[in-house]
Design an enzyme around this catalytic site. Structure first.
Site, PDB file in Angstrom:
ATOM      1  CE  LYS A  10      -3.748  -0.484   2.735  1.00  0.00           C
ATOM      2  NZ  LYS A  10      -4.532  -0.892   3.948  1.00  0.00           N
ATOM      3  CG  ASN A  54     -10.307   8.675   5.823  1.00  0.00           C
ATOM      4  OD1 ASN A  54     -11.027   7.722   5.593  1.00  0.00           O
ATOM      5  ND2 ASN A  54      -9.157   8.841   5.195  1.00  0.00           N
ATOM      6  NE  ARG A 110     -11.086  12.620   3.699  1.00  0.00           N
ATOM      7  CZ  ARG A 110     -11.845  11.558   3.461  1.00  0.00           C
ATOM      8  NH1 ARG A 110     -13.133  11.586   3.736  1.00  0.00           N
ATOM      9  NH2 ARG A 110     -11.335  10.456   2.960  1.00  0.00           N
ATOM     10  CB  VAL A 128     -18.444  10.316   0.777  1.00  0.00           C
ATOM     11  CG1 VAL A 128     -19.666  10.151  -0.116  1.00  0.00           C
ATOM     12  CG2 VAL A 128     -17.295  10.957   0.015  1.00  0.00           C
TER      13      VAL A 128
HETATM   14  P1  ADP Z   1      -7.348   3.981   0.611  1.00  0.00           P
HETATM   15  O1  ADP Z   1      -6.861   5.017   1.585  1.00  0.00           O
HETATM   16  O2  ADP Z   1      -6.616   4.006  -0.700  1.00  0.00           O
HETATM   17  O3  ADP Z   1      -8.837   4.006   0.453  1.00  0.00           O
HETATM   18  P2  ADP Z   1      -7.460   1.815   2.578  1.00  0.00           P
HETATM   19  O4  ADP Z   1      -6.296   1.434   3.391  1.00  0.00           O
HETATM   20  O5  ADP Z   1      -8.540   2.618   3.237  1.00  0.00           O
HETATM   21  O6  ADP Z   1      -6.942   2.576   1.249  1.00  0.00           O
HETATM   22  O7  ADP Z   1      -8.134   0.517   1.943  1.00  0.00           O
HETATM   23  C1  ADP Z   1      -9.197   0.613   1.009  1.00  0.00           C
HETATM   24  C2  ADP Z   1      -9.803  -0.752   0.784  1.00  0.00           C
HETATM   25  O8  ADP Z   1      -8.812  -1.662   0.288  1.00  0.00           O
HETATM   26  C3  ADP Z   1     -10.361  -1.436   2.024  1.00  0.00           C
HETATM   27  O9  ADP Z   1     -11.663  -1.018   2.338  1.00  0.00           O
HETATM   28  C4  ADP Z   1     -10.303  -2.891   1.588  1.00  0.00           C
HETATM   29  O10 ADP Z   1     -11.360  -3.195   0.695  1.00  0.00           O
HETATM   30  C5  ADP Z   1      -9.008  -2.967   0.810  1.00  0.00           C
HETATM   31  N1  ADP Z   1      -7.886  -3.338   1.711  1.00  0.00           N
HETATM   32  C6  ADP Z   1      -7.006  -2.489   2.305  1.00  0.00           C
HETATM   33  N2  ADP Z   1      -6.118  -3.152   3.088  1.00  0.00           N
HETATM   34  C7  ADP Z   1      -6.436  -4.474   2.996  1.00  0.00           C
HETATM   35  C8  ADP Z   1      -5.911  -5.675   3.578  1.00  0.00           C
HETATM   36  N3  ADP Z   1      -4.864  -5.650   4.405  1.00  0.00           N
HETATM   37  N4  ADP Z   1      -6.525  -6.846   3.254  1.00  0.00           N
HETATM   38  C9  ADP Z   1      -7.581  -6.880   2.424  1.00  0.00           C
HETATM   39  N5  ADP Z   1      -8.117  -5.791   1.842  1.00  0.00           N
HETATM   40  C10 ADP Z   1      -7.562  -4.592   2.108  1.00  0.00           C
END
Ligand code: ADP
Length: 457
Positions: free
Chosen positions: A158, A290, A292, A295
């Site tokens: 990520k 987050n 803020r 949505v």
């Molecule tokens: P962003 O900030 O880009 O939205 P997030 O960390 O909030 O990224 O993750 C967005 C989505 O990605 C999560 O709701 C989930 O669907 C998927 N996701 C993120 N991390 C994982 C993980 N460790 N395992 C499985 N799915 C994940």
């Protein structure tokens, strides 16, 4: 109390903030790009200032232009909405320097939460459960491989500065790691100007569950319960609900408590959302925060009857939570939100253009947050969200039937929308049974195909 607030956003969230200002008897100032000259925020704010051409970098993301507008209008505070400058700590600092209150947390807290691997470390230190993963930023492909072997495949790479699902790659084996590592790195660098990556254990078929909190400037933090946002496409939320069918009162209380304690310790103030993934054994793991308004905030507003945007403004003006909240939070019933995007139902690409017919539904328990109107134009430059349809029912079954009829009565012509897709999700037996994890849409589309019947020849 503030006398005048500048709304540094556009579309439905700008209008939402203007509504809050009106109810608090605070004057509002809309800023707009040339493409939004005829928009409803411009019409309903007390003042409106054009800040530049349509392109985001030259208008809504142009900090000098936004600050100049704030100074010309002589405002006390700026509400950033979501997206755009809402999580930009530099912008918050510039506001501070100019003696304008940024309606959000202190810049150093925004910065901490904006670097996701640092946020993970801070949460872990405070006792919030996180997924096994790398410590700090991954220095190289070799380091990524070492961590992947420690954590165990599958893993997810990520972006540290991530958002909107960009810079994210699921890696299932050693062989595919190098290519996916570099793909994530260049995507993150292009999207955020920062290619830093970290790694977590990938959870198979998780639910996305997030806690809404409110924190005042004196360190008092309250949890307003959870929203489940598992119905996602390409890691982007499509439909949200509260409560989650998988939440128990004990787990809600336990996580709510640890989250509130942690945020109080780090000096958080504002509305905020702490996001978790729930695995198949109903264990929750922190993924990001987050700093803020989100949505999907109306889902929580519907079940708690707390106005989150007004609360943000009151807190920023120095009110204590005790004065902002009506008393103990006692969520009632079940709420669902469908994001109505202007996009092609098969290609999922934005559908800009003129809206010829616009009939939003109404009636008991129905709320529509939108800045769209008949004869209005959806410009091609911005996010495709044009409306949020939110309902509350006494329980999930009533919320589903209310949403079903509301979607049927929501007529938008001239542009394609996600309304037909939502109607099919609401009718789906798996959705109705609450079997909603983040891979739902993939299975659902494979099962039911795309919206072929809804695409005119
Ligand atoms: P962003 O900030 O880009 O939205 P997030 O960390 O909030 O990224 O993750 C967005 C989505 O990605 C999560 O709701 C989930 O669907 C998927 N996701 C993120 N991390 C994982 C993980 N460790 N395992 C499985 N799915 C994940």
């Amino acid at each position: 109390m503030f006398k005048k607030i500048l709304v540094a956003n556009r579309g439905e969230i700008a209008l939402r903030v203007i509504c809050a200002c009106k109810e608090l008897s605070i004057r509002s100032v809309a800023i707009y790009s040339e493409a939004d000259r005829n928009s409803l925020p411009v019409r309903f704010a007390d003042e409106a200032i054009c800040i530049g051409p349509p392109q985001l970098a030259q208008s809504y993301l142009n900090i000098p232009a936004v600050i100049s507008a704030a100074e010309i209008a002589n405002v006390d505070a700026i509400h950033p909405g979501y997206g755009l400058l809402s999580e930009n700590a530099n912008f918050a600092e510039v506001c501070e320097t100019c003696n304008i209150k940024f309606i959000g947390p202190p810049p150093e807290v925004t910065r901490l939460m904006g670097e996701k691997e640092k946020a993970r470390a801070a949460m872990r230190k405070a006792g919030v459960p996180i997924l096994p993963g790398s410590e700090g930023v991954l220095g190289s492909e070799g380091e990524a491989l070492e961590w992947a072997q420690t954590v165990g495949f599958p893993v997810i790479i990520k972006a540290s500065a991530g958002g909107g699902g960009r810079g994210m790659r699921i890696v299932r084996s050693k062989q595919e790691l190098p290519a996916l590592f570099h793909a994530a790195q260049s995507e993150a660098a292009a999207a955020f100007g920062n290619g830093d990556l970290y790694m977590e254990k990938y959870v198979e078929r998780p639910r996305h569950i997030e806690f809404q909190i409110l924190a005042d400037q004196s360190g008092t933090v309250a949890s307003l319960g959870e929203r489940e946002c598992s119905i996602q496409r390409r890691h982007q939320k499509l439909l949200e609900e509260s409560p989650s069918t998988q939440m128990t009162p004990e787990l809600r209380q336990q996580i709510g408590q640890v989250v509130c304690k942690t945020l109080s310790e780090i000096g958080y103030a504002n509305a905020g959302t702490v996001e978790f993934l729930m695995d198949e054994d109903r264990r929750l793991y922190f993924i990001e925060m987050n700093t803020r308004i989100q949505v999907e905030h109306p889902v929580t507003e519907m079940v708690t009857e707390v106005d989150l945007v007004k609360s943000q403004i009151l807190i920023a003006a120095g009110e204590t939570l005790e004065n902002v909240l009506p008393g103990p939070i006692l969520p009632r019933g079940h709420a669902i939100e469908c994001r109505i995007n202007a996009e092609h139902p098969e290609k999922f690409t934005p559908s800009a253009g003129k809206i010829t017919t616009f009939n939003p539904p109404g009636g008991t328990g129905v709320r529509v947050d939108t800045a769209a109107y008949a004869e209005g134009t959806i410009p091609p430059y911005y996010d495709s969200l044009i409306a949020k349809l939110v309902v509350r029912g006494k329980d999930r079954a009533e919320a589903i039937s209310r949403m079903t009829r509301a979607l049927e009565m929501f007529i938008v012509e001239g542009v394609y929308t996600t309304i037909p897709l939502h109607r099919r999700i609401l009718a789906d037996p798996e959705f109705r049974a609450g079997r909603t994890d983040t891979t739902f849409i993939e299975r659902f589309l494979a099962r039911s195909g795309n919206d072929k019947e809804k695409v005119p020849a």
